[in-house]
Design an enzyme around this catalytic site. Structure first.
Site, PDB file in Angstrom:
ATOM      1  N   GLU A   1     -46.827   9.989-101.159  1.00  0.00           N
ATOM      2  CA  GLU A   1     -47.961  10.640-101.811  1.00  0.00           C
ATOM      3  C   GLU A   1     -48.503  11.750-100.912  1.00  0.00           C
ATOM      4  OE1 GLU A   1     -51.714   7.830-100.675  1.00  0.00           O
ATOM      5  OE2 GLU A   1     -50.232   6.942-102.017  1.00  0.00           O
TER       6      GLU A   1
ATOM      7  N   LYS B   1     -50.935  13.788 -98.543  1.00  0.00           N
ATOM      8  CA  LYS B   1     -51.985  13.369 -97.617  1.00  0.00           C
ATOM      9  C   LYS B   1     -53.196  14.281 -97.803  1.00  0.00           C
ATOM     10  CE  LYS B   1     -52.986  12.248 -92.811  1.00  0.00           C
ATOM     11  NZ  LYS B   1     -54.262  13.001 -92.787  1.00  0.00           N
TER      12      LYS B   1
ATOM     13  N   ASP C   1     -56.577  16.096 -97.428  1.00  0.00           N
ATOM     14  CA  ASP C   1     -57.390  16.433 -96.268  1.00  0.00           C
ATOM     15  C   ASP C   1     -58.855  16.196 -96.625  1.00  0.00           C
ATOM     16  OD1 ASP C   1     -57.951  17.236 -93.733  1.00  0.00           O
ATOM     17  OD2 ASP C   1     -57.768  19.379 -94.118  1.00  0.00           O
TER      18      ASP C   1
ATOM     19  N   TYR D   1     -56.450  -1.277-103.217  1.00  0.00           N
ATOM     20  CA  TYR D   1     -57.527  -2.242-103.457  1.00  0.00           C
ATOM     21  C   TYR D   1     -57.181  -3.553-102.777  1.00  0.00           C
ATOM     22  CZ  TYR D   1     -54.831  -4.922-106.946  1.00  0.00           C
ATOM     23  OH  TYR D   1     -53.892  -5.705-107.567  1.00  0.00           O
TER      24      TYR D   1
ATOM     25  N   LYS E   1     -46.650  14.958 -91.086  1.00  0.00           N
ATOM     26  CA  LYS E   1     -47.461  16.169 -91.073  1.00  0.00           C
ATOM     27  C   LYS E   1     -46.606  17.411 -91.319  1.00  0.00           C
ATOM     28  CE  LYS E   1     -51.589  14.545 -90.104  1.00  0.00           C
ATOM     29  NZ  LYS E   1     -52.384  15.221 -89.095  1.00  0.00           N
TER      30      LYS E   1
ATOM     31  N   CYS F   1     -61.202  18.802 -56.667  1.00  0.00           N
ATOM     32  CA  CYS F   1     -61.854  18.762 -57.975  1.00  0.00           C
ATOM     33  C   CYS F   1     -62.785  19.967 -58.116  1.00  0.00           C
ATOM     34  CB  CYS F   1     -62.655  17.469 -58.124  1.00  0.00           C
ATOM     35  SG  CYS F   1     -63.653  17.406 -59.640  1.00  0.00           S
TER      36      CYS F   1
ATOM     37  N   CYS G   1     -66.665  18.400 -58.248  1.00  0.00           N
ATOM     38  CA  CYS G   1     -67.336  17.737 -57.122  1.00  0.00           C
ATOM     39  C   CYS G   1     -66.679  17.989 -55.774  1.00  0.00           C
ATOM     40  CB  CYS G   1     -67.423  16.231 -57.376  1.00  0.00           C
ATOM     41  SG  CYS G   1     -65.820  15.391 -57.307  1.00  0.00           S
TER      42      CYS G   1
ATOM     43  N   CYS H   1     -59.154  13.437 -60.234  1.00  0.00           N
ATOM     44  CA  CYS H   1     -60.199  13.541 -59.222  1.00  0.00           C
ATOM     45  C   CYS H   1     -60.482  12.138 -58.702  1.00  0.00           C
ATOM     46  CB  CYS H   1     -61.456  14.148 -59.830  1.00  0.00           C
ATOM     47  SG  CYS H   1     -62.937  13.935 -58.827  1.00  0.00           S
TER      48      CYS H   1
ATOM     49  N   CYS I   1     -68.439  12.148 -59.088  1.00  0.00           N
ATOM     50  CA  CYS I   1     -68.142  13.389 -59.803  1.00  0.00           C
ATOM     51  C   CYS I   1     -68.989  13.447 -61.068  1.00  0.00           C
ATOM     52  CB  CYS I   1     -66.657  13.448 -60.164  1.00  0.00           C
ATOM     53  SG  CYS I   1     -66.185  14.906 -61.105  1.00  0.00           S
TER      54      CYS I   1
END
Length: 696
Positions: free
Chosen positions: A131, A133, A135, A245, A331, A425, A428, A443, A449
Site C-alpha cells: 500500500e 505510505k 505522508d 483494527y 522509501k 572538544c 569544553c 568528548c 562539557c
C-alpha cells in the site's frame, strides 16, 4: 399527529422536544450517509449547499434543545471549546514504527529474515499486502459498542495524547459504525492526512491572512491535530485512511486484506491503491508503479509499505524493539540538488559523540529548503574528501534527512585543503577520545562539557525516562546557565533553592509550585527507565529493559558492573550473557562506572529517588515466567529467534550463555558442548518437545 415527512419541514421553533429528538436522529444518520458517499465512494448525491443546509438545521435544533445533543452529532465536526491541555493516553498495544528499505536488496533481505524467523525455506513465497505510505500522522480511534469514544496520537508509541475532540471534526471518521459483526470494544489505527489541493488552498488562505505557510502537508496535518482549540482543527480539511483494527473478540478476519474489507464495511475510508503481492517480483512491480503514479495521486506519499498478509504469521513474527518484524517501509529514491559546502562545524551530542555538520548554501531539495547536512563522522569526511568551498550533491535520505552524496571534483578550487578533525572538544576543551573498533570520536568531558550536560539533562527528563513535565528545553537551558541544575541529581534538590526561582522571569508562585509538584511525582521510577535515563552510550530502551530484567534491582546491577571491570570475572561473562549486550556495549557500561563524576551523580540520585525493582508483567499461567533459558542446537518446530521471542512474551529471560542462574537449557538437534556444561552445574536440560509441552 405530525408525520415523519412533514416533521422535517416544520420550523425549528415549532418542534416539541420529542419531535426534535426524532429529527436529530434522522439528521445524524443522513449526514453520516452523505459523508460515506463523498469520502469513501467518491459518489456524492447532494451538493455542498444542501449538505450545509442539513448540518445547519441540526445545529439550530441543538441550540434550542442542547440536552438532546447526540454523541454522534454532526455538529461535533465544527469543534468544541478550547482544551487546557492534552491528556495522556496509554496505548493498549504499542504503536510501532516501521523499518525502512531503500533498495530492492533491502526488500529481499526483509523476506529472508521473515523466512528464517518462521523456520521456512528461504525461497518460500509469502504473500504481502502493498500500500502507499501516506505522508501523514498516525492516530488511534477507540469505539465502544460502535460509538467513537476516544482518539489519540501515536506519541512515543506507548503513550499518546487525547485528541478525541479534534478527530471528531474529520468528516470521514464515522461517529457511529455501520455494518455487521461490530465488536463491542474496538481500536482502529490509521493515518490523518491532507490532500494536495486542500493543502495548497490552506496555504493560500494563511498567506492572505499574513500567516506563515506550512512547509508540507504532513506538518499541516500534525499542526492541525495538536490544536487545543478544535474549532481551528475543524477549519482544516483533514482526512483519515484506516489500515488496521484490533478487537478483543467478535472478528474472524485472518488476513490483512480482509481487515481492509471489514473496515470499509464499518464505514471507514481505506486506501484504494492497495495490492496483494503473492511473489517477490510483484513487490518490485508495485513499487515502480507507485513511483510513476506518485505525482498523480491526490495525496503525498514517501514510499510504499509491505505487510505480511497472513495475520497468524504477523502474530508469530511479533516485534523487535519498536519495529514490527512483519512490515517494511520501502522509501522512494531521494531527490538531489547541487550546492556549495560553505563550512563544517562540529556538534557535540548527548553521549559526547562529535558529529561534523555541513553548512550549505541554501538549496531546494524535493520542495524543502536545505541549509545543513550531516557528515556523520571523521571517516565519512575523509572517504568523500569533503572540503570547505566544494560544490557538492545533496539529497534527503528517505526524503527526510539531508546528506551529502558526493563532491563535484571538477569544480574544486585549486588551493582547497582537507578538513582536520579536532583533537579537543570545541565546547569544553576536553580531550577527544577514539575507542578502537568504534567509528565515532567522543568528548571525554561528560557533565563537565556543557553541550553534553544540557542534552543529557533533556534526555533524563524526557518522556521515556523520568518524564518530568514543566522542565522543557528552554527551562533546562536557563537553569543550567544560571547554575541551578548542573546534573540530574540537582533536579531533585531544586526545591531547597526555591527562593532563587521566584526571581526569574516567567516563574511566579503558581508555576514554581507546579514544577515542584511534577518533580515530586517522579521520585519513584522503574529500574529499566532509570538505566535508560542515565544516557549511557549505546544503551537504549530495549537494552535498558534487558539489563533490568536480568539484574532485577539497581543494587545488584551496580555491584556486578563494578566486578565486571575484570573481564576474566564471572560477572563480566554474565554481563555478556544479557540479551543484546556485546563487548562494545559492555565496554561503554564499564567506562560509565569508571567515571568518578558519574559515580557521584549515581550516589546523589539514589539518595533522592526510589528505583523500583524490575517487575515482569503478568503472563497468565506461563510455566516459564521469571525463568532463565538458553537455547542450543537446531529446533524443528520454529527458528531460534521465534523461540526466543515466544519465551520472552511468556515472561522468561533468554540468554546465550549458561550460568548458575540458568533454569533450563533447551537442546535441539546437533546440540553441542552446552549440554555437558549444563550437566556440570545442575541446569535442567529439556528436549524441544518438552519445552513445547511446558509453554502450552
Amino acid at each position: 399527529m405530525v408525520s415523519q415527512e412533514s416533521l422535517y419541514s416544520l420550523p425549528i421553533e415549532s418542534l416539541t422536544k420529542e419531535q426534535a429528538a426524532i429529527e436529530l436522529e434522522r439528521l445524524s444518520k443522513i449526514l453520516a450517509h452523505h459523508d460515506y458517499l463523498y469520502f469513501q465512494l467518491a459518489k456524492p448525491e447532494i451538493d455542498d449547499e444542501t449538505y450545509d443546509a442539513l448540518a445547519n438545521r441540526n445545529r439550530m435544533i441543538e441550540k434550542r434543545f442542547p440536552e438532546l445533543r447526540r454523541a454522534d452529532s454532526p455538529s461535533l465536526r465544527i469543534g468544541a471549546s478550547p482544551a487546557l491541555e492534552f491528556k495522556k493516553v496509554r496505548h493498549r498495544r504499542p504503536m510501532l514504527s516501521l523499518d525502512n528499505a531503500f533498495s530492492e536488496k533491502d526488500v529481499e533481505d526483509f523476506h529472508v529474515r521473515i523466512c528464517k524467523f518462521l523456520n521456512l525455506p528461504s525461497n518460500t513465497e509469502i504473500p504481502m499486502l502493498a500500500e502507499p505510505k501516506i505522508d501523514g500522522l498516525s492516530a488511534s480511534l477507540h469505539y465502544q459498542k460502535g460509538e467513537f469514544t476516544l482518539g489519540a496520537t501515536r506519541g512515543d508509541g506507548s503513550v499518546g495524547e487525547d485528541i478525541t475532540t479534534n478527530l471528531k471534526t474529520i468528516r470521514n471518521i464515522p461517529m457511529r459504525l455501520t455494518g455487521e459483526n461490530i465488536p463491542e470494544n474496538l481500536e482502529i489505527r490509521g493515518e490523518v492526512y491532507l490532500q494536495r489541493d486542500d493543502f495548497i488552498r490552506l496555504n493560500e488562505i494563511r498567506v492572505s491572512n499574513n500567516e506563515e505557510p506550512f512547509a508540507n502537508p504532513r506538518n499541516a496535518a500534525a499542526g492541525s491535530l495538536r490544536q487545543l482549540d478544535s474549532k481551528v482543527t475543524a477549519k482544516r480539511p483533514l482526512r483519515f485512511f484506516a489500515y488496521y483494527y484490533e478487537a478483543l473478540s467478535g472478528t474472524n478476519d485472518s488476513t490483512q486484506q480482509q481487515i481492509l474489507e471489514t473496515l470499509k464495511q464499518w464505514g471507514f475510508s481505506v486506501n484504494p491503491d492497495v495490492q496483494l503481492c503473492n511473489h517477490q517480483n510483484e513487490l518490485a512491480s508495485y513499487y515502480n508503479r507507485m513511483v510513476n503514479l506518485r505525482a498523480q495521486l491526490p495525496y503525498e506519499i514517501d514510499g510504499v509499505v509491505y505487510k505480511v498478509n497472513d495475520l497468524s504469521f504477523q502474530e508469530r513474527l511479533g516485534s523487535i524493539g519498536r519495529t514490527p518484524r512483519h512490515s517494511l517501509a520501502h522509501k522512494f529514491t531521494a531527490e538531489q540538488a547541487e550546492t556549495v559546502l560553505e563550512n563544517i562545524i562540529i556538534q557535540v551530542g548527548r553521549t559526547g559523540v562529535l558529529t561534523p555538520v555541513a553548512i550549505l548554501k541554501p538549496v531546494s531539495v524535493g520542495g524543502v529548503i536545505v541549509s545543513r547536512a550531516s557528515l556523520h563522522n571523521d571517516d565519512e569526511i575523509a572517504r568523500k574528501d569533503a572540503r570547505i568551498g566544494d560544490h557538492v550533491i545533496v539529497q534527503r535520505a528517505g526524503d527526510v534527512i539531508p546528506q551529502i552524496v558526493k563532491v563535484v571534483l571538477e569544480k574544486r578550487f585549486p588551493h582547497s585543503v582537507p578538513f582536520h578533525f579536532p583533537t579537543e572538544c570545541p565546547v569544553c576543551g576536553s580531550e577527544v577520545i577514539h575507542t578502537p573498533g568504534e567509528v565515532a570520536k567522543r568528548c571525554s568531558g561528560g557533565f563537565v562539557c556543557s553541550a553534553q550536560a544540557i542534552e543529557k539533562l533533556k534526555h533524563f527528563v524526557s518522556r521515556d525516562a523520568f518524564d518530568i513535565e514543566g522542565l522543557g528545553d528552554k527551562s533546562l537551558q536557563g537553569f543550567y546557565q544560571d547554575e541551578f541544575i548542573a546534573s540530574p541529581a540537582d533536579i531533585f534538590t531544586l526545591e531547597k533553592r526555591s527562593d532563587q526561582l521566584h526571581n526569574r522571569e516567567g516563574w511566579g508562585a503558581q508555576s514554581v509550585s507546579k514544577l515542584f509538584e511534577a518533580i515530586n511525582k517522579k521520585r519513584a521510577i522503574s529500574f529499566d527507565r532509570f538505566i535508560y535515563a542515565l544516557g549511557i552510550p549505546q544503551i537504549g530502551q530495549v537494552t535498558a529493559r534487558a539489563l533490568a530484567r536480568h539484574y532485577i534491582t539497581y543494587e545488584n546491577w551496580y555491584q556486578h558492573i563494578f566486578i565486571a571491570k575484570d573481564i576474566a570475572s564471572e560477572s563480566y561473562q554474565e554481563l555478556l550473557a544479557v540479551d543484546g549486550v556485546g563487548s562494545g556495549i559492555a565496554k561503554d557500561l564499564i567506562l560509565f562506572f569508571e567515571n568518578e563524576n558519574n559515580l557521584k551523580i549515581l550516589e546523589q540520585l539514589t539518595q533522592n529517588v526510589v528505583i523500583n525493582p524490575w517487575h515482569e508483567e503478568e503472563k497468565g499461567n506461563s510455566q516459564i515466567s521469571g525463568k532463565t533459558i538458553v537455547f542450543t542446537g537446531t529446533l524443528s518446530s520454529m527458528s531460534r529467534p521465534e523461540a526466543k521471542a515466544r519465551s520472552e512474551r511468556l515472561g522468561a529471560k533468554v540468554t546465550s550463555t549458561i550460568t548458575q542462574k540458568t533454569d533450563y537449557l533447551v537442546a535441539g538437534a546437533d546440540a553441542g558442548s552446552k549440554i555437558k556444561q549444563a550437566a556440570s552445574i545442575g541446569t535442567k536440560v529439556l528436549s524441544e518437545q518438552e519445552w513445547l509441552d511446558l509453554i502450552q
